[in-house]
Design an enzyme around this catalytic site. Structure first.
Site, PDB file in Angstrom:
ATOM      1  N   LYS A 281       6.839  11.166 -20.331  1.00  0.00           N
ATOM      2  CA  LYS A 281       5.384  11.032 -20.177  1.00  0.00           C
ATOM      3  C   LYS A 281       4.938  11.769 -18.915  1.00  0.00           C
ATOM      4  O   LYS A 281       5.423  11.477 -17.813  1.00  0.00           O
ATOM      5  CB  LYS A 281       5.007   9.559 -20.093  1.00  0.00           C
TER       6      LYS A 281
ATOM      7  N   ASP B  92      -3.733   9.133 -13.661  1.00  0.00           N
ATOM      8  CA  ASP B  92      -4.293   8.230 -14.669  1.00  0.00           C
ATOM      9  C   ASP B  92      -5.381   7.354 -14.055  1.00  0.00           C
ATOM     10  O   ASP B  92      -5.085   6.395 -13.343  1.00  0.00           O
ATOM     11  CB  ASP B  92      -3.183   7.351 -15.258  1.00  0.00           C
TER      12      ASP B  92
ATOM     13  N   LYS C 178      -9.576   2.052 -14.339  1.00  0.00           N
ATOM     14  CA  LYS C 178      -8.777   1.079 -13.603  1.00  0.00           C
ATOM     15  C   LYS C 178      -9.534   0.562 -12.382  1.00  0.00           C
ATOM     16  O   LYS C 178     -10.435   1.232 -11.880  1.00  0.00           O
ATOM     17  CB  LYS C 178      -7.469   1.734 -13.126  1.00  0.00           C
TER      18      LYS C 178
ATOM     19  N   ASP D 158       2.288   8.293 -12.488  1.00  0.00           N
ATOM     20  CA  ASP D 158       2.318   8.099 -13.934  1.00  0.00           C
ATOM     21  C   ASP D 158       3.008   9.249 -14.662  1.00  0.00           C
ATOM     22  O   ASP D 158       3.123   9.225 -15.882  1.00  0.00           O
ATOM     23  CB  ASP D 158       0.897   7.909 -14.474  1.00  0.00           C
TER      24      ASP D 158
ATOM     25  N   ASP E  50      -7.025   3.332 -21.450  1.00  0.00           N
ATOM     26  CA  ASP E  50      -5.985   3.231 -20.427  1.00  0.00           C
ATOM     27  C   ASP E  50      -4.602   3.056 -21.044  1.00  0.00           C
ATOM     28  O   ASP E  50      -3.614   3.005 -20.326  1.00  0.00           O
ATOM     29  CB  ASP E  50      -6.293   2.074 -19.473  1.00  0.00           C
TER      30      ASP E  50
ATOM     31  N   GLU F 178      -3.022   5.315 -22.665  1.00  0.00           N
ATOM     32  CA  GLU F 178      -2.984   6.728 -23.037  1.00  0.00           C
ATOM     33  C   GLU F 178      -1.583   7.293 -23.145  1.00  0.00           C
ATOM     34  O   GLU F 178      -1.345   8.271 -23.853  1.00  0.00           O
ATOM     35  CB  GLU F 178      -3.799   7.555 -22.025  1.00  0.00           C
TER      36      GLU F 178
ATOM     37  N   ARG G  11       1.104   6.231 -24.586  1.00  0.00           N
ATOM     38  CA  ARG G  11       1.647   6.174 -25.948  1.00  0.00           C
ATOM     39  C   ARG G  11       1.005   7.229 -26.848  1.00  0.00           C
ATOM     40  O   ARG G  11       1.597   7.660 -27.832  1.00  0.00           O
ATOM     41  CB  ARG G  11       1.471   4.769 -26.516  1.00  0.00           C
TER      42      ARG G  11
END
Length: 514
Positions: free
Chosen positions: A251, A256, A263, A274, A333, A335, A337
């Protein structure tokens, strides 16, 4: 830092000129007639030193010892775990600015994996992030000599340890970079640089390429950012051409914000981490470049930012993934996946022996396992066992979590084939169940490293995990392949027989029909 392996015992270590001599003493220590042995024996007898892992006794300008400072360190049972613990406990001594040259000497037998554990612990403790800090603050320790009774027995472990350091530090440095110094394009440049090594190739796909591939889920995440996405494909070709590769998917969300489902501002700076799944893939390839094992590996990194603007994907939007399955985005959020699912579909084109994705995916995994073990999910028991064993060997442990089908019920949607979230309960598991919908029957594992990829607080920074786990797993697979018997050679006589047999049958059928 430079590491050297040298034949040393306590007697010869005393003549090594260095700023610090670190003597690693196991339980059951047997003193010899040399001066250092006698000092250790007296310290043990008087109770000034115990051999529990991490216990220390500092000495200064010891007569007949060339080192300016000596540190006696207990290492317990001498296992790799105990040695790592002991070296980290003693790290204050060799992290000091005046320590430029360090010598470590084993005062006893060397257990399997011990040398690798020691060099990695030294590197871990002395690592200093440098990309955006003044060069004057760089690591002071420049050379570390590891003394062992027999070099030949320790060479492989030493070389593996040094290669792992290269990979882990590569991952740490990229994980630590601020988002403006680790954009998707810069991440792609880092991958291209790895292609300068033998057996490594790199392709980078831009937005138009990803659109042609039909990666609708990946593109949806990137829509809100001015930074263009990049899809990175690395290949390491160390095995035979007909050997199916292991595919690693990392990933690569380089920052993010949470998108429209933004967030909270507290600790949002840590969302630069991230992309640590992507960093671990880069770090693994950096280690493969050093080790050159006989295995084929593919690395896939979907890299983009998750930002909120007028073009950003909205809660309730439905997108079509590369697999053709539609996804209702209930929370922007969630995202990671979305970028991973299209990459998992893409991975199938390599007909892989196994696929492992690595992602800082869920806060739920942090709640479940903390920062000690990464979460492991797998649809194949053999793959799960191999990864768990690799993590234990690398002191980079993971823990297998369930994948019962009932956990997928919450992903049902009235408006798409699935939603991208399933509520708070079992969040790490439902995220894994989402990813499982894109792998089919391929042996697949998902490593949720949200709790292990970085530390917060005063020690804030990337850990480089799970590079150690991944490299140990790949080396194990290379060893398995090497141990497999080669297919029997086809002799000329066999070839003739294979051709002649059908021909004879055709002639017999012709005779009968006539």
């Amino acid at each position: 830092m430079n590491f050297d392996l040298k034949t040393l015992d306590l007697a010869t270590a005393a003549s090594e000129k260095c700023d610090l001599l670190l003597v690693l003493i196991p339980e059951g220590f047997k003193p010899g007639p040399d001066g250092l042995s006698l000092i250790i024996a007296q310290a043990l007898k008087s109770g000034d030193l115990t051999l529990k892992a991490g216990k220390q006794l500092p000495l200064y300008q010891v007569p007949a010892v060339a080192a300016r400072r000596v540190l006696l360190v207990g290492v317990g049972d001498g296992s790799a775990r105990a040695l790592r613990q002991a070296v980290l406990a003693a790290s204050g001594a060799f992290k000091a600015p005046q320590t430029k040259r360090l010598v470590l000497c084993f005062a006893g037998a060397v257990a399997p994996g011990a040398v690798s554990a020691v060099v990695q612990a030294v590197a871990e403790a002395s690592y200093v992030y440098t990309t955006t800090k003044p060069k004057a603050e760089a690591r002071a320790l420049g050379r570390c000599v590891v003394g062992v009774p027999h070099i030949a027995e320790a060479r492989e472990a030493f070389d593996n340890g040094v290669a792992l350091i290269a990979g882990i530090e590569f991952a740490r440095e990229w994980g630590n970079r601020p988002a403006n110094h680790a954009t998707p394009n810069l991440l792609a440049d880092a991958a291209k640089a790895l292609a300068k090594w033998p057996r490594i190739q790199c392709k980078v796909y831009g937005s138009a390429d990803v659109a042609r591939l039909g990666m609708g889920a990946f593109m949806a995440v990137a829509r809100g950012s001015e930074e263009p996405l990049r899809f990175i494909e690395l290949r390491y070709s160390g095995g035979a051409k007909n050997k199916a590769p292991v595919v690693l998917v990392g990933k690569g969300i380089t920052f993010d914000t949470g998108g429209i489902s933004i967030k909270p501002s507290a600790e949002m700076d840590e969302m630069k981490f991230d992309m640590c799944g992507a960093a671990s893939v880069l770090g693994t390839f950096r280690a493969l470049a050093e080790l050159q094992p006989a295995i084929n590996v593919v690395g896939l990194i979907p890299a983009c930012e998750n930002m909120p603007d007028g073009r950003a994907v909205k809660p309730g939007d439905v997108v079509t993934s590369m697999s053709g399955q539609t996804i209702e985005i209930l929370n922007t959020d969630a995202e990671g996946r979305l970028v991973l699912c299209d990459s998992l579909t893409y991975a199938a084109r390599f007909k892989p022996a196994a696929v492992v994705d690595i992602a800082t995916l869920t806060g739920a995994c942090v709640i479940a396992l903390g920062g000690v073990r990464s979460g492991l999910f797998a649809n194949n028991d053999g793959l799960a066992s191999a990864l768990q064993d690799a993590g234990d060997a690398a002191q980079d442990p993971c823990w297998r979590m369930p994948l019962d089908d009932d956990y997928a019920d919450g992903l049902k949607s009235n408006f798409a084939d699935m939603g991208n979230v399933a509520g708070r309960a079992g969040g790490a598991i439902t995220a894994a169940k989402f990813l499982q919908k894109f792998v089919g029957d391929t042996p697949w594992a998902h490593l949720d490293i949200a709790g292990t990829a970085w530390r917060g607080g005063a020690a804030k920074g990337s850990t480089g995990r799970p590079v150690g786990l991944l490299v140990h797993y790949l080396l194990g697979q290379a060893a398995v392949h090497a141990a497999m018997p080669a297919p029997p050679a086809t002799t000329s006589a066999t070839k003739v027989a294979r051709v002649a047999k059908p021909a004879a049958k055709r002639a017999q059928r012709a005779k009968i029909s006539s």
